[in-house]
Design an enzyme around this catalytic site. Structure first.
Site, short mmCIF file in Angstrom:
data_model
loop_
_atom_site.label_atom_id
_atom_site.label_comp_id
_atom_site.label_asym_id
_atom_site.label_seq_id
_atom_site.Cartn_x
_atom_site.Cartn_y
_atom_site.Cartn_z
N SER A 143 1.21 6.62 2.54
CA SER A 143 1.95 7.59 3.38
C SER A 143 3.17 8.15 2.67
CB SER A 143 2.41 6.92 4.67
OG SER A 143 1.33 6.33 5.31
N ILE A 149 0.84 -1.19 0.00
CA ILE A 149 0.00 0.00 0.00
C ILE A 149 0.88 1.24 0.00
CG2 ILE A 149 -1.81 1.25 1.24
CD1 ILE A 149 -2.83 -1.44 0.43
N GLU A 181 -10.00 -2.05 6.44
CA GLU A 181 -8.77 -2.47 7.12
C GLU A 181 -8.92 -2.37 8.64
OE1 GLU A 181 -5.40 -0.11 5.94
OE2 GLU A 181 -4.19 -0.81 7.62
C1 LIG Z 1 5.52 -0.39 10.75
C2 LIG Z 1 4.65 0.51 9.93
C3 LIG Z 1 4.04 0.04 8.78
C4 LIG Z 1 3.27 0.89 7.98
N1 LIG Z 1 2.76 0.42 6.80
C5 LIG Z 1 2.20 1.28 5.91
C6 LIG Z 1 1.87 0.88 4.58
O1 LIG Z 1 2.04 -0.28 4.21
N2 LIG Z 1 1.41 1.79 3.72
C7 LIG Z 1 1.21 3.10 4.07
O2 LIG Z 1 0.77 3.88 3.24
N3 LIG Z 1 1.48 3.52 5.33
C8 LIG Z 1 1.98 2.65 6.26
N4 LIG Z 1 2.32 3.08 7.52
C9 LIG Z 1 2.16 4.49 7.86
C10 LIG Z 1 1.08 4.79 8.85
O3 LIG Z 1 -0.15 4.71 8.24
C11 LIG Z 1 1.38 6.20 9.42
O4 LIG Z 1 2.41 6.03 10.35
C12 LIG Z 1 0.20 6.86 10.04
O5 LIG Z 1 -0.68 7.25 9.06
C13 LIG Z 1 0.59 8.09 10.87
O6 LIG Z 1 1.34 8.99 10.13
P1 LIG Z 1 2.76 9.52 10.64
O7 LIG Z 1 3.57 8.38 11.02
O8 LIG Z 1 3.26 10.46 9.65
O9 LIG Z 1 2.41 10.30 11.98
P2 LIG Z 1 1.88 11.81 12.10
O10 LIG Z 1 0.75 12.01 11.18
O11 LIG Z 1 3.02 12.72 12.02
O12 LIG Z 1 1.30 11.80 13.57
C14 LIG Z 1 2.10 11.96 14.72
C15 LIG Z 1 1.19 12.15 15.91
O13 LIG Z 1 0.38 13.30 15.72
C16 LIG Z 1 -0.97 13.00 15.94
N5 LIG Z 1 -1.84 13.81 15.07
C17 LIG Z 1 -1.66 14.08 13.76
N6 LIG Z 1 -2.68 14.81 13.32
C18 LIG Z 1 -3.51 15.02 14.36
C19 LIG Z 1 -4.75 15.72 14.54
N7 LIG Z 1 -5.34 16.34 13.54
N8 LIG Z 1 -5.33 15.71 15.76
C20 LIG Z 1 -4.73 15.08 16.79
N9 LIG Z 1 -3.58 14.41 16.67
C21 LIG Z 1 -2.98 14.39 15.47
C22 LIG Z 1 -1.08 11.54 15.60
O14 LIG Z 1 -2.15 10.94 16.29
C23 LIG Z 1 0.23 10.99 16.11
O15 LIG Z 1 0.13 10.69 17.47
C24 LIG Z 1 3.07 2.22 8.36
C25 LIG Z 1 3.67 2.70 9.54
C26 LIG Z 1 4.46 1.87 10.32
C27 LIG Z 1 5.11 2.42 11.53
#
Ligand SMILES: Cc1cc2nc3c(=O)[nH]c(=O)nc-3n(C[C@H](O)[C@H](O)[C@H](O)COP(=O)(O)OP(=O)(O)OC[C@H]3O[C@@H](n4cnc5c(N)ncnc54)[C@H](O)[C@@H]3O)c2cc1C
Lengths: 392, 363
Positions: free
Chosen positions: A130, A127, A244
């Site tokens: 991100s 997928i 999902e």
């Molecule tokens: C091991 C692993 C596998 C993954 N696999 C996939 C994959 O296969 N494909 C894919 O596309 N993605 C994947 N992901 C990505 C995952 O979906 C993202 O980590 C997730 O969407 C969060 O985004 P970020 O990590 O950028 O965190 P951020 O968006 O930067 O968030 C950081 C913190 O801020 C908080 N936050 C952000 N916005 C708000 C808001 N509006 N209000 C309150 N709190 C907020 C969040 O809750 C979080 O606690 C994976 C991630 C990991 C760690």
């Protein structure tokens, strides 16, 4: 009211248990305990997937005319539950969300070639949503797909693209219109990973899960690779994420672990008279785990019942995601307390702890922010469920 | 009442921070990711008088606690607890005669040559050892196993505990004839398992007078909890700082994520957790140094340490999103160490039960 599985559903559960116990042979089990194959992709995994395709166990939610099983949501939940109990890294995202969307919205080529080979267990997707600067705010993604000749040219970078190291295709979200509101300018593409413009670098994580940074450098895809209408990708993404979400918090794996650990605690001596489960706080930890598990199971059952009867509310789906992901973290903690120092030791003599509990605790946090972060789910509950004002 | 720290304490902290700078960079820590022990760091600390006071040849437990906090904060690959607190301070307190020899050896060779082996599988109370000692004409013949003994594979001697018909004993035994297996622990700290079946402990190696063993072991447990809480205090502070900095920088929806109340409130909860740990650590430390009875405060501190490590570790991971679990960012090591210290020497649930028995039955 009738809060239990029907006879047929129970029969399906038993059938699945029996099926998986024969599918998971020694070679496959040994591959599954090798960290490089924790997410699948090994030769035994590929073999097993093809067998499941042959036996008709892929495409549960797909319509029968496509060769699917047309399972109800409850039956699908049971399938996910049973397979998760075994620990087999079944590619649900490919088979249950990307596959059906291609089958419904894909071009003729995609329907004929890709969807069918997913059903045969021969094709795996990663997928690609991100990006480094588009996590929770996914709609701000920047990877571009610009019209080029008869198709599109794709350029950009994705992060956390799990399975990209062995997947055949990326289910890629790309910007196709910069002029409109950000949700309205996104389209979905099927991007082959054997294209010269595709590359990846691994990202190692705390839970020994390897995911990837993926790069798209002037990748040309034909218009057959576009899924759905141009600029209507956001709807596909959100419906995929909704599907999902429930699979993420299925109660099966914790229930399995709970029973295994309880049996182990009942026979593990702590001194000449007592076993581990004789200790008062150990009993209390088990009871707390049990209580949360019962609740989680009911929350999930209610949700699949809601899906089956078209009465599913947005708040129910958010509640399940929050409750499940936060319960897992507490449950694993209490389980680890019970086995104490042994639970952080990788020791063959305690194989349950070794292969499952310890690693599950390390991967648990991903679920609270992944698949739609819990803060946003809480916003949904207060807005849609409690009719409170929007928070942003 | 006075909650402030002394100028001497501040000075020690400052110089430790400086020293640990070169033992905590990402490139440095990476080298120890599969075996978290650096003999060069031990040597440096000894040279600078942080383990043994160079004027008095004594161990100052207050300094060891500050050191532990700073080691927790920097995540440097060393835990001095077994060597300094379990062995040296216990010998200092006991009727054991050979301490000056041991100190001489330590100060000249600067090796982790002395350790303790007190933890046992599924024994949540180290004050009540299950390794058994049967009196024979050669001494005590032991049966049982110790686990998670720090650096046992490189130590010359280990302090072990066992129970006999005559109460608890502590003995400092040679390690060369022992069956030692190194353990693969998630945090990669250098722990080993020790099989004591059939091992004979001579009367000369016993370090306590009859009746004194339990008292010494309870004291060891108190110091272990104080050191664990100090390590935890450092780790929690670092996780809190990383989280505050990251959520102030990271933007989603065109604003820093730290400006969302859900994020800032959860970070504030981490701060409250840190205070809870800090205040209870200070209280227990004060009672320890003033020689008061502190059994309940120690159990309470163990309970709080586990809870705070658990909560802050998960809050930090969550608030970082994916970055919180990526090994290219420093948080993951803290999360593994947090779990190690949450689960060693008993845990929050076992401590809470012991505390509940104390306050409802005994007192
Ligand atoms: C091991 C692993 C596998 C993954 N696999 C996939 C994959 O296969 N494909 C894919 O596309 N993605 C994947 N992901 C990505 C995952 O979906 C993202 O980590 C997730 O969407 C969060 O985004 P970020 O990590 O950028 O965190 P951020 O968006 O930067 O968030 C950081 C913190 O801020 C908080 N936050 C952000 N916005 C708000 C808001 N509006 N209000 C309150 N709190 C907020 C969040 O809750 C979080 O606690 C994976 C991630 C990991 C760690």
């Amino acid at each position: 009211m009738k809060i239990e599985l029907t006879k047929n559903q129970q029969k399906l559960k038993d059938e699945l248990k029996e099926y998986f116990s024969s599918l998971l042979n020694k070679e496959l089990l040994s591959e599954m305990s090798d960290p490089q194959f924790f997410e699948g992709g090994g030769p035994e995994f590929k073999k097993a997937l093809k067998i499941m395709g042959r036996d008709g166990w892929i495409g549960l939610s797909w319509p029968k005319e496509f060769g699917g099983k047309e399972f109800t949501p409850i039956e699908q939940y049971i399938f996910v539950e049973e397979i998760m109990r075994t620990g087999f890294p079944f590619p649900f995202l490919t088979t249950e969300s990307v596959g059906p969307m291609i089958a419904q919205y894909g071009s003729d080529w995609a329907k004929e070639t890709i969807a069918k080979s997913i059903l045969r267990g021969e094709t795996i997707f990663a997928i690609g949503y991100s990006e480094p600067n588009a996590g929770t705010d996914l709609a701000s993604l920047k990877t571009q797909a610009l019209p080029d000749k008869e198709g599109f040219k794709i350029n950009g970078q994705k992060i956390w693209t799990s399975l990209a190291n062995y997947a055949d295709y990326i289910w890629l979200a790309a910007r196709t219109n910069n002029e409109v509101k950000k949700h309205k300018g996104i389209s979905m593409f099927i991007v082959p990973t054997d294209n010269d413009g595709f590359s990846y670098t691994p990202i190692q994580t705390l839970g020994d899960v390897t995911t990837n940074m993926t790069y798209y450098d002037d990748i040309y895809v034909s218009k057959d690779n576009l899924v759905g209408e141009l600029n209507s990708g956001w709807d596909l993404i959100t419906s995929q994420l909704n599907l999902e979400r429930l699979a993420l918090v299925n109660h099966g794996p914790v229930d399995e672990l709970y029973h295994q650990l309880l049996s182990l605690a009942k026979i593990t001596k702590v001194d000449s008279k007592n076993v581990l489960s004789d200790i008062d706080w150990v009993k209390s930890n088990f009871a707390k785990i049990y209580s949360g598990l019962e609740t989680l199971k009911l929350i999930c059952w209610k949700q699949v019942w809601g899906m089956e009867n078209n009465v599913l509310s947005m708040t129910d789906a958010s509640l399940a995601k929050i409750y499940g992901s936060e319960y897992f973290i507490e449950a694993y903690r209490m389980m680890m307390e019970i086995f104490g120092e042994l639970s952080i030791v990788r020791d063959d003599s305690l194989s349950i702890l070794n292969s499952r509990l310890e690693r599950m605790y390390r991967t648990a946090s991903i679920l609270t922010f992944g698949g739609g972060t819990n803060e946003v789910q809480r916003d949904i509950i207060s807005m849609a469920g409690l009719l409170m004002p929007r928070s942003r | 009442m006075d909650f402030s720290s002394s100028s001497e304490e501040k000075l020690i902290r400052e110089s430790l921070k400086k020293l640990l700078e070169s033992f905590s960079s990402e490139d440095y820590l990476k080298k120890f990711d599969s075996h978290r022990y650096d003999p060069a760091l031990l040597s440096e600390l000894i040279d600078n008088g942080f383990l043994v006071d160079q004027d008095t040849n004594k161990i100052n437990f207050d300094v060891i606690k500050i050191l532990s906090e700073e080691l927790g904060y920097s995540n440097s690959p060393l835990n001095p607890s077994a060597l300094v607190s379990d062995v040296l301070i216990t010998l200092q307190e006991s009727s054991f005669k050979g301490l000056s020899e041991i100190l001489k050896d330590l100060l000249s060779n600067k090796l982790y040559s002395y350790t303790s082996a007190l933890n046992e599988p599924l024994n949540f109370e180290i004050e009540s050892p299950k390794v058994n000692g049967k009196l024979s004409n050669k001494g005590y013949e032991l049966s049982g196993t110790k686990i998670l003994s720090y650096n046992l594979d490189i130590a010359k001697k280990a302090l072990i505990s066992f129970i006999t018909d005559d109460g608890v004993y502590l003995a400092l035994i040679e390690t060369d004839q022992l069956e030692i297996t190194t353990l693969d622990v998630t945090s990669k700290a250098p722990y080993s398992k020790l099989n004591l079946d059939g091992v004979i402990v001579s009367k000369e190696s016993i370090i306590n007078k009859s009746g004194e063993g339990l008292y010494l072991l309870k004291d060891i447990y108190a110091r272990r909890v104080l050191i664990q809480a100090s390590l935890a205090r450092g780790m929690v502070l670092k996780m809190l700082e990383l989280t505050a900095a990251y959520t102030s920088e990271r933007e989603q929806f065109d604003r820093p994520i730290g400006s969302f109340q859900a994020v800032s409130h959860r970070a504030a909860n981490m701060f409250i957790d840190h205070q809870e740990l800090d205040l209870n650590l200070q209280q227990a430390s004060y009672l320890y140094s003033s020689g008061s009875d502190l059994e309940n405060q120690i159990l309470n501190l163990k309970y709080i340490t586990g809870n705070v490590l658990h909560r802050t570790s998960y809050a930090a991971q969550h608030l970082h999103g994916g970055m919180g679990v990526a090994k290219e960012y420093p948080l993951w090591r803290y999360c593994l160490s947090a779990k190690e210290h949450e689960i060693i020497n008993g845990n929050s649930s076992s401590a809470l039960e012991a505390l509940s028995k104390n306050i409802t039955l005994n007192q």
